[in-house]
Scaffold this active site. Structure first.
Site, mmCIF file in Angstrom:
data_model
loop_
_atom_site.group_PDB
_atom_site.id
_atom_site.type_symbol
_atom_site.label_atom_id
_atom_site.label_comp_id
_atom_site.label_asym_id
_atom_site.label_seq_id
_atom_site.Cartn_x
_atom_site.Cartn_y
_atom_site.Cartn_z
ATOM 1 N N GLU A 176 -66.648 26.759 -51.694
ATOM 2 C CA GLU A 176 -67.005 25.672 -52.609
ATOM 3 C C GLU A 176 -65.740 25.151 -53.261
ATOM 4 O O GLU A 176 -64.880 25.917 -53.704
ATOM 5 C CB GLU A 176 -67.979 26.155 -53.694
ATOM 6 C CG GLU A 176 -68.262 25.043 -54.718
ATOM 7 C CD GLU A 176 -69.326 25.377 -55.749
ATOM 8 O OE1 GLU A 176 -69.796 26.531 -55.785
ATOM 9 O OE2 GLU A 176 -69.668 24.457 -56.523
ATOM 10 N N ASN A 234 -69.149 19.308 -55.040
ATOM 11 C CA ASN A 234 -70.145 18.976 -56.058
ATOM 12 C C ASN A 234 -70.259 17.473 -56.224
ATOM 13 O O ASN A 234 -69.261 16.778 -56.403
ATOM 14 C CB ASN A 234 -69.772 19.624 -57.392
ATOM 15 C CG ASN A 234 -69.920 21.120 -57.326
ATOM 16 O OD1 ASN A 234 -71.020 21.650 -57.345
ATOM 17 N ND2 ASN A 234 -68.788 21.810 -57.203
ATOM 18 N N GLU A 266 -73.279 19.388 -52.826
ATOM 19 C CA GLU A 266 -74.110 20.130 -53.777
ATOM 20 C C GLU A 266 -74.548 19.191 -54.895
ATOM 21 O O GLU A 266 -73.721 18.589 -55.559
ATOM 22 C CB GLU A 266 -73.329 21.307 -54.370
ATOM 23 C CG GLU A 266 -72.948 22.347 -53.341
ATOM 24 C CD GLU A 266 -72.442 23.654 -53.978
ATOM 25 O OE1 GLU A 266 -72.361 23.731 -55.218
ATOM 26 O OE2 GLU A 266 -72.136 24.582 -53.209
ATOM 27 N N ASP A 296 -78.113 22.575 -56.177
ATOM 28 C CA ASP A 296 -77.278 23.447 -56.997
ATOM 29 C C ASP A 296 -78.035 23.895 -58.248
ATOM 30 O O ASP A 296 -78.942 23.200 -58.700
ATOM 31 C CB ASP A 296 -76.030 22.678 -57.415
ATOM 32 C CG ASP A 296 -74.845 23.584 -57.679
ATOM 33 O OD1 ASP A 296 -75.031 24.813 -57.680
ATOM 34 O OD2 ASP A 296 -73.740 23.065 -57.868
ATOM 35 N N GLU A 353 -75.256 32.491 -56.633
ATOM 36 C CA GLU A 353 -73.946 32.357 -57.266
ATOM 37 C C GLU A 353 -73.792 33.381 -58.373
ATOM 38 O O GLU A 353 -74.780 33.925 -58.861
ATOM 39 C CB GLU A 353 -73.796 31.033 -57.998
ATOM 40 C CG GLU A 353 -74.240 29.820 -57.364
ATOM 41 C CD GLU A 353 -73.847 28.631 -58.237
ATOM 42 O OE1 GLU A 353 -72.787 28.086 -57.944
ATOM 43 O OE2 GLU A 353 -74.569 28.258 -59.170
#
Ligand code: C2E
Ligand code: CA
Ligand code: CA
Length: 397
Positions: A176, A234, A266, A296, A353
């Site tokens: 990520e 993101n 995400e 997310d 996560e």
């Protein structure tokens, strides 16, 4: 603060419903549960320093001071609490009340339709710890939009990369990309110091484009190091209001000759989806071009996200607050299990996560989680370091 035991105030004129709610709250490992039968009583408790309250759960329709007047008084009193409103009123009206509460500056966690059930209530309560953990530290420097945009213009922003590991094989499935600002004066600045400002005051697209451009350029170099996997980027839900967004991102990815299937976008669940049509069009287009799509912070958002799930999301990313709290909080564990079950049913990849301990890892294996990410494996790191890290991990696993 994840894991901290919370103090609740239940405001409900109906005795039976109030008792039910109190009983339900015992299930979230509450510290104290105060009760009031109308807004006046609730305000009195909130002003009593011996009764600290984290979350108020209030009915809207009460005799005396009703929920609306209570919200206004709360806004004016400057008391800092989170609030959950409950009502038997119809959904549209609840949406306007939500807007009203926000206008009064209330930290509204959610508006729920009665009857309240643990399934409705617990995820909203969990949002409190998530939000609390995300508030900027009081000593963090505050940056204006102009300062942030100047930093972006001067190339001071860099993606850091945090690996994702497939549990069954221990293989690195990708990374990520997380924004960091190398501030000439303050050093390394984390996203909480600039993302909210960019999102609220405009300018988030500039960051997104920088991040996509640099991340994809880095992904392009992986083959030379014999590394594969996807990069996750993101994407603010606010960017999806502009119907051009999908094509713009596609253009950036194509310019670096990276295949869209190696890129995952995400998107966080959010109530702020003002333009559902444009949002869905963008997401569908990204998916059609072959990008991966990840939900997310799953579990913390609003049910409006249910609509988005129909857009063939490829990944469900469970918010770290559930992982961190699952071992000691029944409500967090219920949501974690339900989320993993849902990913399985939809046949999409689940990512947990915030995996910080071996105990977290073991629990997630047991619950059938697919991929993990967290400090136990590695912290986000600059690109060169990431390449070295993957080589070392691959050798020793
Ligand atoms: P996120 O997308 O949920 O990213 C995960 C955050 O959790 C990252 O924080 C990461 O450093 C942190 N984290 C990872 N493993 C652990 C762990 O084991 N324990 C704990 N406590 N934390 C862990 P970070 O980098 O500070 O980013 C914060 C948020 O800022 C991100 O949350 C994301 O929503 C947002 N963000 C970051 N970069 C971008 C970006 O380029 N664009 C947009 N729109 N948002 C971004
Ligand atoms: Ca993310
Ligand atoms: Ca997240």
């Amino acid at each position: 603060m994840p894991g901290k035991r919370l103090n609740f105030l239940v405001t409900e004129d109906h005795d039976f419903q109030r008792r039910m709610l109190v009983r339900m709250l015992r299930g979230v490992d509450a510290n104290a549960i105060y009760e009031a039968s109308d807004g006046m009583g609730a305000l009195a408790i909130l002003q009593d320093p011996s009764k600290p309250v984290d979350i108020v759960i209030s009915d809207l329709d009460m005799p005396g001071m009703d929920g609306m007047a209570f919200v206004r008084n709360l806004g004016e009193s400057g008391v800092s609490v989170s609030i959950i409103l409950a009502s038997a009123l119809d959904r549209n009206l609840l949406a306007s009340i939500q807007t009203m509460a926000e206008a009064y500056g209330i930290n509204l966690l959610g508006v729920l339709e009665k009857p309240l059930t643990p399934e409705k209530l617990f995820p909203i309560i969990a949002r409190h710890s998530t939000l609390a953990a995300r508030l900027p530290h009081p000593t963090d420097p505050v940056f204006s939009l102009e300062e942030i945009l100047a930093g972006l213009r001067d190339g001071e922003f860099e993606p850091y990369y945090q690996p994702k590991i497939e549990m069954a094989t221990r293989r690195v499935s990708g990374a990520e990309s997380l924004a960091r600002w190398h501030h000439p004066q303050f050093g390394l600045v984390a996203p909480y110091a600039f993302i909210p400002t960019l999102e609220l005051q405009g300018g988030i697209d500039t960051l997104t484009d920088t991040m996509v451009d640099k991340t994809v350029a880095f992904r392009r170099t992986w083959a030379a190091h014999d590394i594969d996997g996807s990069v996750s980027i993101n994407l603010s839900i606010r960017s999806l209001v502009d119907v051009q967004t999908a094509d713009r991102l596609m253009g950036l990815v194509r310019a670096h000759h990276v295949a869209p299937r190696d890129v995952v976008m995400e998107v966080t669940e959010s109530a702020l989806t003002t333009d559902v049509g444009h949002t869905l069009e963008n997401l569908a287009r990204l998916r059609m071009k072959g990008f991966g799509l990840s939900i997310d912070d799953y579990g913390t958002g609003y049910s409006s996200m249910q609509q988005l799930i129909r857009i063939a999301f490829t990944e469900l990313k469970i918010d770290q607050s559930f992982v961190a709290n699952a071992s000691r909080q029944e409500s967090a564990r219920v949501i974690l299990e339900a989320s993993l079950g849902m990913a399985r049913k939809l046949n999409i990849c689940s990512v947990a996560e915030g995996v910080e301990t071996q105990a977290d890892w073991d629990m997630l294996v047991q619950l059938g989680c697919h991929t993990v990410q967290g400090y136990l494996i590695a912290r986000p790191m600059p690109c060169e370091e990431y390449l070295d890290w993957v080589k070392k991990w691959t050798q020793s696993n």
